[in-house]
Design a protein around this motif. Structure first.
Motif, short mmCIF file in Angstrom:
data_model
loop_
_atom_site.label_atom_id
_atom_site.label_comp_id
_atom_site.label_asym_id
_atom_site.label_seq_id
_atom_site.Cartn_x
_atom_site.Cartn_y
_atom_site.Cartn_z
N SER C 286 10.35 -28.44 -0.88
CA SER C 286 9.16 -27.76 -0.38
C SER C 286 8.03 -27.82 -1.40
O SER C 286 6.88 -28.00 -1.05
N VAL C 287 8.38 -27.70 -2.68
CA VAL C 287 7.33 -27.73 -3.71
C VAL C 287 6.69 -29.12 -3.78
O VAL C 287 5.46 -29.25 -3.80
N LEU C 288 7.53 -30.16 -3.75
CA LEU C 288 6.96 -31.51 -3.85
C LEU C 288 6.19 -31.89 -2.59
O LEU C 288 5.14 -32.52 -2.67
N THR C 289 6.70 -31.49 -1.41
CA THR C 289 5.99 -31.83 -0.18
C THR C 289 4.60 -31.17 -0.16
O THR C 289 3.60 -31.84 0.11
N SER C 290 4.55 -29.89 -0.49
CA SER C 290 3.23 -29.25 -0.51
C SER C 290 2.37 -29.87 -1.60
O SER C 290 1.16 -30.00 -1.45
N GLY C 291 3.02 -30.26 -2.69
CA GLY C 291 2.29 -30.91 -3.78
C GLY C 291 1.67 -32.22 -3.33
O GLY C 291 0.51 -32.51 -3.66
N VAL C 292 2.41 -32.98 -2.53
CA VAL C 292 1.87 -34.26 -2.06
C VAL C 292 0.71 -34.03 -1.09
O VAL C 292 -0.31 -34.71 -1.16
N ILE C 293 0.85 -33.02 -0.22
CA ILE C 293 -0.21 -32.74 0.75
C ILE C 293 -1.53 -32.42 0.06
O ILE C 293 -2.59 -32.86 0.46
N PHE C 294 -1.44 -31.68 -1.03
CA PHE C 294 -2.67 -31.38 -1.76
C PHE C 294 -3.00 -32.48 -2.76
O PHE C 294 -4.16 -32.85 -2.93
N GLY C 295 -1.97 -33.01 -3.42
CA GLY C 295 -2.19 -33.92 -4.54
C GLY C 295 -2.60 -35.33 -4.16
O GLY C 295 -3.34 -35.97 -4.91
N LEU C 296 -2.14 -35.81 -3.01
CA LEU C 296 -2.46 -37.19 -2.65
C LEU C 296 -3.96 -37.41 -2.49
O LEU C 296 -4.53 -38.32 -3.11
N PRO C 297 -4.66 -36.55 -1.69
CA PRO C 297 -6.12 -36.72 -1.63
C PRO C 297 -6.77 -36.55 -3.00
O PRO C 297 -7.73 -37.25 -3.31
N LEU C 298 -6.21 -35.65 -3.80
CA LEU C 298 -6.76 -35.44 -5.14
C LEU C 298 -6.67 -36.72 -5.96
O LEU C 298 -7.66 -37.16 -6.56
N VAL C 299 -5.48 -37.33 -5.95
CA VAL C 299 -5.31 -38.56 -6.73
C VAL C 299 -6.22 -39.66 -6.19
O VAL C 299 -6.92 -40.34 -6.94
N LEU C 300 -6.23 -39.82 -4.86
CA LEU C 300 -7.08 -40.85 -4.26
C LEU C 300 -8.53 -40.62 -4.63
O LEU C 300 -9.25 -41.55 -5.02
N ASP C 301 -8.96 -39.39 -4.52
CA ASP C 301 -10.35 -39.05 -4.79
C ASP C 301 -10.68 -39.32 -6.26
O ASP C 301 -11.73 -39.89 -6.58
N THR C 302 -9.78 -38.92 -7.13
CA THR C 302 -10.05 -39.06 -8.56
C THR C 302 -9.99 -40.51 -8.99
O THR C 302 -10.84 -41.00 -9.74
#
Lengths: 295, 243, 377
Positions: C286-302
């Motif tokens: 659950s932690v990693l899945t929510s992390g990916v949902i928030f983190g993927l756009p973050l990584v792409l954006d950055t």
């Protein structure tokens, strides 16, 4: 109070954990006897609504327990086989939490918890964290939480595991004393847990219900099939090869074997009164013996 | 409810006495059983680790693979910045794998593991070494690909955007894993890494202006901390952790 | 209900991990934050002389200062502190007046376009933009450093703090019950499938609100201490990142609005994380899945937003992500509308609507799932 299981089946993939079971319960203690993997836990879980039947209905006083929902859960107390606890909660806090889950008011909860902590003998550790508890203490707090809402149906799955002999007797007497006005369903593979308190014994094997009868009737079934044989130590393997051998009692130079057999195992064999352990052996002998059994 | 009479119970229970077997008999039993104890096979530590990594830790291989794919994808297809890519992505496989490395302990298996031939400390350290080395190979591979096919990688930038964040985040995560549950140490470290990465990508000029000597110092410090952590693990400091 | 809520809050706040993470994050945002208050005071005093209505007289004076400054920097002469301050003020004003002119040009262009096009989505869009641009008022000048820093905090660190604290603090809310075996008590008790679920969601939302309150109070206190609490009347266009923003807001209303949108988006993310936790057997999942949902756009954006050449599909993906909603900034930077039955809907409004839908939808689904939940072996 009437609890009825009607053609209940539970499948996990292709495996039938419970295979078309039907039976009824009224107030009193019921012992559910079965080896590991016989479906005891699955049956208990369905009764506690933590899992649902693949087919069939469970009714309480004629109503489907799944449509009763919260109202049904309000009637039950459930002690699962492997209990998980919040390690950082004190015994007191844990019970208050469960009481809140069960919808007890703060006042009711405080009174009831006081009473139950005393009953399960955890009064002096009520402020200690449950993470520090021994197996038996955890089990006792599990029993206490199941009784919090004064359940009309008490479902306890192997409740005596981890209890010492004294606690066990205490628990047995406790169940017997409260069973007058409620249904108590107790699963175990320790026969002595239910020998004297069960109104009826259910025997489960491979997901099927073999028997549901009062212990005396069941014992009657194997009357004349339990023998005592006194023989030499060296003879044990031979007997074990040929018969279902229960207790082995050693004395000085001889051994006394308890044998379950339709025929007299030896000329010197004496008939004896069967007990529930013999009955268990009669049904589940494969799970009892360590060595190979040829029947 | 009727409570059983404790005294009665005690008396009743006292009737059952079990005689303790004599010292001689115990010795005899042990001697007898000794014949049946299976002989230990010698398994080389690294072989065992290798086996375990192959069999158990699919996560580790997957994350490295995803890392390589994502790195190449971002840079070649997305036209992303290779340095920021390295900054954000390079430590991820190691950080996530740490959860697996400490799983035995987190699931309360330490007592059992302590009875094994190879101590859990040895296992953890050799797993760390394997994971670190393999990930390093992946990183060098990615950097080489970037260097050859896109822009020339500057060593000083590599220090700023890869070596230092990589070392710092891993040493932070390892420290948190020793002290706490690894399931939280990894996400916390990733959160810190991402927060820093975002800030730095927004203030790239400020970050560029920081002298290289500062990063060399940070690198040495992280190396020192890593060394300390290895020592802590060796001494079994991770056995007791906070839930 | 209140009792259950208290217990759920207790369980959330009892987690050590949230304190470690919060302390580390605050440590990060505190580094490099040292401000020389006395020189900041001098700068403010320099600006103060020019605050208020930008009269023609003030603009003329500043124009001269700017020209002198340009000459000076062309010939490589040194500036005194005071000269430099005046020069930068003149540059700021110059930039702003330039943009005001451009805005006026665009308004006239839009007026012409509107007259020519028949009634359509395009026309309504242009009208909306024209009305918004016309309402922008940059005739007043204030020194906006304090509010600008507070605004900055939302989209640099604030939203990341909220998101990561949510992931770490709320991620285990159900999955930990499953992995610890407590789910058996939860699912077999009277309120475990109903009120306890509501209590868990409410507790999560309260936790998120408390996290936002913590970092925003810290940020407000810090920038109030360093820069003072003035400049709120300045327009949002006076902050460099929002120079081209079409939104006619003062900094005070912009800050309030952006905080509100952040809160709503954060609550939506919170409910989403609760849902993910409810369907994850293990905490790490659950932690990693929510992390990916928030983190993927973050990584792409950055990673991909380098030199402003982002691919279109990446941009579209990011602009609908919870990451972007929580960041808020990009919603107000430019003019972006979506066609809704022929009517233009502004991106911030859409973000709020989508966030509310997320809250309602996943709240409902989570309740429903927990009603039907069966334990697995």
């Amino acid at each position: 109070m009437n609890l009825a299981i009607e053609h209940v089946t539970k499948k996990y993939g292709n495996h039938h954990a419970i295979d078309d079971i039907s039976c009824e319960f009224s107030n009193g203690v019921y012992g559910i006897l079965g080896a590991n993997g016989s479906g005891k836990t699955t049956l208990m879980r369905m009764l506690a609504t933590v899992t649902t039947p693949t087919a069939g209905i469970i009714r309480v006083n004629g109503k489907n327990i799944l449509s009763l929902g919260d109202d049904y859960r309000d009637m039950i107390g459930y002690l699962p086989q492997h209990i998980g606890l919040y390690k950082n909660f004190t015994a007191d806090k844990f019970l208050h939490y469960i009481a809140a889950l069960k919808g007890l008011s703060k006042k009711e909860a405080a009174l009831k918890i006081e009473e139950l902590l005393d009953l399960v003998n955890l009064m002096d550790v009520r402020k200690k964290k449950v993470g520090t508890f021994s197996g038996g203490m955890k089990q006792r707090i599990g029993i206490a939480q199941a009784l919090l809402n004064d359940p009309k149906i008490l479902i306890v799955d192997e409740p005596t595991a981890g209890l010492d002999p004294k606690e066990r007797i205490r628990f047995r007497n406790l169940l017997s004393s409260i069973s007058g006005e409620r249904i108590v369903l107790l699963s175990t593979h320790i026969v002595s847990d239910i020998e004297f308190i069960a109104k009826e014994v259910l025997i489960l094997k491979n997901g099927r219900l073999l028997h549901k009868r009062n212990p005396q009737e069941l014992l009657h079934e194997i009357a004349g099939k339990v023998w005592l044989v006194t023989t030499a130590e060296s003879e044990i393997p031979r007997y074990q090869d040929m018969f279902k051998v229960g207790n082995i009692v050693r004395s000085e130079s001889r051994v006394e074997l308890r044998i379950i057999s339709d025929d007299r195992p030896s000329l010197a064999a004496i008939l004896t009164t069967p007990n529930l352990e013999d009955l268990y052996l009669y049904f589940f002998e494969e799970d009892f013996d360590a060595g190979p059994v040829k029947v | 409810m009727i409570k059983p009479n404790d005294q009665e119970l005690e008396e009743w229970l006292n009737e059952f006495t079990i005689e303790y077997p004599s010292e001689e008999k115990i010795e005899q039993t042990i001697a007898m059983l000794h014949h049946y104890v299976p002989k230990k096979k010698k398994v080389h530590l690294f072989r065992q680790v290798y086996k375990e990594l192959l069999g158990v830790s699919r996560v580790f291989w997957m994350t490295n693979l995803i890392y390589l794919a994502a790195g190449i994808g971002f840079i070649f297809i997305g036209g992303g910045n290779p340095y920021i890519t390295l900054f954000l992505l390079a430590p991820l496989p190691v950080l996530i794998s740490l959860i697996d490395v400490f799983r035995g302990r987190d699931e309360g298996m330490i007592e059992l593991e302590l009875s094994f031939k190879h101590s859990p400390s040895q296992l953890i350290l050799s797993k760390l070494a394997t994971i670190g080395l393999f990930n390093l190979v992946c990183n060098v591979l990615l950097i080489a690909v970037i260097h050859i096919f896109t822009e020339h990688i500057l060593l000083s930038s590599l220090l700023k955007y890869w070596v230092v964040p990589y070392m710092v985040s891993i040493s932070l995560c390892l420290f948190l894993s020793i002290k706490f549950r690894a399931v939280f140490a990894a996400p916390i470290s990733i959160a810190i890494l991402f927060s820093l990465g975002m800030a730095i990508s927004q203030m790239a000029q400020v970050y560029e202006a920081v002298p290289t000597g500062m990063f060399l110092f940070l690198f040495m410090a992280a190396l020192f901390v890593l060394g300390l952590e290895v020592k802590m693990i060796y001494k079994g400091a991770y056995h007791e952790f906070s839930d | 209900m209140l009792g259950l809520l208290k217990f759920e809050l207790y369980k959330i706040y009892k987690q050590k991990s949230i304190y470690i993470l919060f302390a580390l994050l605050i440590a990060i945002i505190s580094t490099g934050g040292w401000i020389d208050r006395s020189s900041e005071k001098v700068i403010y005093q320099g600006y103060q002389k020019w605050e208020g209505k930008l009269t023609a007289e003030k603009i003329n004076k500043l124009d001269r200062i700017r020209e002198d400054g340009n000459k000076k920097s062309d010939t490589g002469q040194e500036f005194t502190f005071k000269e430099h301050l005046l020069y930068s003020i003149s540059m700021v004003i110059f930039q702003q007046t330039n943009f005001t002119e451009e805005r006026n040009k665009e308004i006239t262009q839009l007026k012409e376009k509107i007259q020519q096009t028949p009634l359509s989505y395009k026309k309504r869009q242009d009208e909306l933009k024209k009305d918004m641009l016309s309402s922008i008022d940059t005739s007043d000048f204030y020194y906006p450093k304090g509010p600008a820093i507070m605004l900055d905090m939302i989209y640099t660190f604030g939203f990341v703090i909220t998101a990561f604290m949510t992931i770490i603090g709320i991620g285990p809310i159900f999955s930990k019950e499953y992995s610890s075996g407590m789910d058996q008590f939860l699912l077999s008790s009277k309120y475990g499938r109903s009120k306890a679920v509501t209590a868990k969601i409410l507790a999560s939302l309260l936790f998120i609100l408390s996290v936002i309150a913590m970092w925003s109070l810290y940020s407000v206190a810090r920038s109030a201490y360093s820069f003072g609490l003035h400049g709120w009347k300045s327009s949002i266009q006076s902050v460099i990142q929002f120079l081209e923003s079409p939104y006619p807001f003062s900094l005070s209303s912009a800050f309030t609005l952006m905080m509100m949108i952040h809160v709503i988006a954060a609550l939506a993310f919170g409910v989403l994380v609760v849902f993910i936790s409810a369907v994850s057997k293990k905490v790490i999942v659950s932690v990693l899945t929510s992390g990916v949902i928030f983190g993927l756009p973050l990584v792409l954006d950055t990673v991909l937003d380098y030199g402003g050449t982002k691919k279109v599909w990446v941009d579209r993906f990011i602009s609908f992500s919870i990451y972007q909603f929580m960041k808020v900034k990009e919603l107000f930077v430019g003019f972006r509308t979506y066609n809704f039955f022929g009517y233009p809907v502004l991106q911030p409004i859409l973000a709020v609507i989508l966030s509310f839908l997320t809250i309602i939808l996943f709240w409902f689904i989570t309740q429903w799932i927990m009603k039907k939940k069966q334990i697995t072996v």
